[in-house]
Design a protein around this motif. Structure first.
Motif, PDB file in Angstrom:
ATOM      1  N   ALA A  62      75.509   0.172 -98.807  1.00 44.25           N
ATOM      2  CA  ALA A  62      75.739  -1.243 -98.524  1.00 44.25           C
ATOM      3  C   ALA A  62      76.133  -1.979 -99.798  1.00 44.25           C
ATOM      4  N   LEU A  63      75.422  -1.696-100.898  1.00 45.06           N
ATOM      5  CA  LEU A  63      75.720  -2.385-102.152  1.00 45.06           C
ATOM      6  C   LEU A  63      77.102  -2.005-102.669  1.00 45.06           C
ATOM      7  N   ASN A 117      86.626  -4.914 -93.901  1.00 43.44           N
ATOM      8  CA  ASN A 117      86.134  -3.867 -92.998  1.00 43.44           C
ATOM      9  C   ASN A 117      84.808  -3.306 -93.482  1.00 43.44           C
ATOM     10  N   SER A 118      84.687  -3.142 -94.812  1.00 41.66           N
ATOM     11  CA  SER A 118      83.430  -2.646 -95.380  1.00 41.66           C
ATOM     12  C   SER A 118      82.298  -3.596 -95.059  1.00 41.66           C
ATOM     13  N   ALA A 119      82.570  -4.889 -95.255  1.00 48.34           N
ATOM     14  CA  ALA A 119      81.508  -5.887 -95.039  1.00 48.34           C
ATOM     15  C   ALA A 119      81.052  -5.855 -93.585  1.00 48.34           C
ATOM     16  N   ILE A 120      82.019  -5.777 -92.653  1.00 52.90           N
ATOM     17  CA  ILE A 120      81.636  -5.729 -91.240  1.00 52.90           C
ATOM     18  C   ILE A 120      80.846  -4.452 -90.957  1.00 52.90           C
ATOM     19  N   GLY A 121      81.314  -3.340 -91.546  1.00 52.38           N
ATOM     20  CA  GLY A 121      80.622  -2.070 -91.332  1.00 52.38           C
ATOM     21  C   GLY A 121      79.189  -2.122 -91.811  1.00 52.38           C
ATOM     22  N   VAL A 122      78.981  -2.730 -92.992  1.00 50.03           N
ATOM     23  CA  VAL A 122      77.634  -2.814 -93.546  1.00 50.03           C
ATOM     24  C   VAL A 122      76.746  -3.677 -92.647  1.00 50.03           C
ATOM     25  N   PRO A 152      82.178   1.041 -93.955  1.00 57.43           N
ATOM     26  CA  PRO A 152      81.760   0.876 -95.347  1.00 57.43           C
ATOM     27  C   PRO A 152      82.535   1.735 -96.327  1.00 57.43           C
ATOM     28  N   VAL A 153      82.975   2.919 -95.914  1.00 60.53           N
ATOM     29  CA  VAL A 153      83.632   3.802 -96.870  1.00 60.53           C
ATOM     30  C   VAL A 153      85.130   3.553 -96.965  1.00 60.53           C
ATOM     31  N   SER A 154      85.628   2.454 -96.381  1.00 62.38           N
ATOM     32  CA  SER A 154      87.082   2.337 -96.279  1.00 62.38           C
ATOM     33  C   SER A 154      87.765   2.206 -97.628  1.00 62.38           C
ATOM     34  N   GLU A 155      87.062   1.808 -98.675  1.00 62.25           N
ATOM     35  CA  GLU A 155      87.702   1.730 -99.994  1.00 62.25           C
ATOM     36  C   GLU A 155      87.343   2.920-100.872  1.00 62.25           C
ATOM     37  N   PHE A 156      86.570   3.856-100.352  1.00 62.47           N
ATOM     38  CA  PHE A 156      86.172   5.000-101.171  1.00 62.47           C
ATOM     39  C   PHE A 156      87.043   6.199-100.832  1.00 62.47           C
TER      40      PHE A 156
END
Lengths: 312, 182
Positions: A118-119, A128-133, A214-218
């Protein structure tokens, strides 16, 4: 000194076992899903290939310090939690740092992986990450309640907060907890549907909806490390369930006993793993509020019944 | 880039290329009508997953950028951003005759004609539409290039960035992007 050496080797063995089993289970599920959909599907070691590919990416982009630390956090918390799970009962090769109260400790530690994610996802700045978290944390609020109620039922029933004690009780009485307190087992089983995030509870990753959440930028090594951590966590959850409700596994320290114990552990964990997978094959995805309503309905009711059963 | 590159691979490179070959995460950029062939390729009849081909939802995780069909000038900007956000090594597959020479839109005012003037393309799949068999054969071609170590167009793109940028800016008049997106 020899004791310490055996413990260190044992810890390494445990991590390797958890990693291999977790990754292979993931591959088997991909293969089985393909077969269910009338496809040939990938090879069962496909997850290892994916991991090797991700680790051999040439560029890896990080979005700040927490984005860099998130995968590390996940894999470290996975390794730490693993050290407190009895893999084989009374086996010297798989030692663990069990102590009185480790069940409560694990309840806290097991959310650390998601917290790190989450962090890290928060710092990438991707919507998208924020919504996923947000979805992930909401879902966690959902399934943690029946899960905690089930564990509290066990703690109250046998007046212990130690995993080792609960395993010993099952060994002495000869009755698995899933029969000694069936309602607790059912509540925990329903909670496991949310834990493994298969359909209909795949609202966090939500492929084609949230762009993997959450992993969309990783990518690259970061994604690979997260994948390994996730696999270890899958093994941890399964082994914890087997230890608590299905009597654990293990006969002793001899080579034959170890192999037999591992075989039984794999059999039990795999059959347990198939519950969320089977449920996923026949279910479309829930919306977030539907998922929470699901967990706060019958699973929580079963949890409450389990606690009442434990008291009287 | 030469054909004898195959012999020069070290053992580590060989293993890395072998894993890259068997695990392709595809960013299917559904630009044109070609996107309709992708579900058929991925689902039970043709099942691309048996080659390790799998969809990726975001450019950060993707290895292959699949441009399926004609590319409008408006879309080109997004395609460039997506391509530059992908992590090395990355590959591009041009899908259908529209990406090769414009296809039936060769004289259209708002589509580009040759994709490889704007981003480097590893494999072209000919046809209008290419059937799933053709798509899979294109992927197998790409796998062959990866295994041989010849699919290093991402490096080429960085070397010839000025040329690509000039071409891109000719099409995109309002260039409001950072000059480096990676």
């Amino acid at each position: 000194m020899e004791d310490l050496g055996i413990k260190i080797i044992g810890a390494l063995l445990t991590v390797i076992l958890a990693f291999t089993v977790g990754m292979t289970y993931g591959g088997i599920v991909r293969k089985l899903t393909a077969r269910v959909q009338n496809r040939r599907g990938p090879v069962i070691w496909q997850n290892f290939l994916d991991l090797l590919k991700l680790q051999s990416k040439k560029t890896n982009i990080a979005h700040g310090f927490m984005g860099h630390m998130a995968p590390v956090w996940i894999i470290i918390s996975a390794g730490t939690v693993l050290m407190f799970i009895p893999i084989l009962n009374g086996n010297l090769w798989f030692p663990n740092l069990t102590f009185h109260g480790d069940l409560i400790f694990l309840l806290y530690m097991m959310v650390f992986g998601s917290l790190g994610m989450a962090l890290g996802a928060g710092q990438t700045g991707n919507p998208n990450s924020a919504i996923g978290v947000t979805r992930g944390l909401s879902q966690m609020v959902g399934f943690e309640i029946p899960f905690v109620l089930a564990l509290v039922a066990l703690m109250v029933q046998y007046k212990t907060t130690s995993i080792q004690d609960i395993m010993d009780i099952q060994a002495q009485t000869g009755t698995w907890m899933m029969f000694a307190n069936p309602f607790a087992f059912l509540a925990a089983l329903f909670a496991s549907l949310g834990m493994f995030r298969y359909s209909p509870f795949d609202i966090v990753g939500a492929p084609a909806e949230l762009a993997s959440g959450p992993v969309s930028e990783f990518g690259g090594k970061y994604l690979g490390t997260m994948m390994s951590g996730g696999s270890i966590f899958a093994f941890i959850k399964l082994t914890l369930y087997v230890d608590l409700f299905m009597g654990g596994a293990g006969f002793g320290t001899g080579i034959l006993a170890t192999i037999m114990g591992l075989g039984i552990l794999l059999l039990k964990t795999f059959s347990l793993y198939m519950v969320p997978v089977f449920y996923g094959w026949i279910s479309p995805r829930y919306r977030t509020e539907q998922a929470i309503r699901y967990f706060w309905g019958w699973p929580t009711a079963l949890g409450v019944i389990a606690v009442i059963w434990a008291i009287f | 880039m030469t054909s004898n590159n195959k012999d020069k691979q070290t053992i580590v490179e060989y293993i890395q290329n072998w894993s890259r070959k068997h695990s392709l995460f595809v960013m299917a950029y559904g630009t044109g009508c070609g996107a309709i062939e992708i579900p058929a390729t991925m689902t039970s009849r043709y099942d691309a997953e048996r080659f390790g081909i799998r969809g990726a939802a975001t450019p950060r995780q993707a290895d292959v950028l699949l441009i399926t069909g004609y590319l409008a000038t408006k879309t080109l900007k997004r395609v460039i951003r997506v391509y530059e956000q992908m992590q090395d090594p990355k590959y591009v597959i041009g899908f259908g005759s529209c990406t090769i020479n414009g296809g039936m839109y060769y004289d259209s005012y708002n589509t580009i004609n040759a994709l490889d003037r704007y981003i480097p393309v590893d494999v072209y799949i000919n046809g209008c539409m290419p059937r799933p068999e053709a798509v899979i054969s294109g992927f197998v071609q790409l796998q062959k290039q990866i295994a041989e170590g010849t699919a290093n167009n991402a490096a080429k793109y960085k070397e010839n960035l000025e040329w690509y940028r000039a071409n891109q800016k000719k099409i995109i008049k309002n260039w409001r992007m950072p000059d480096y997106n990676w």
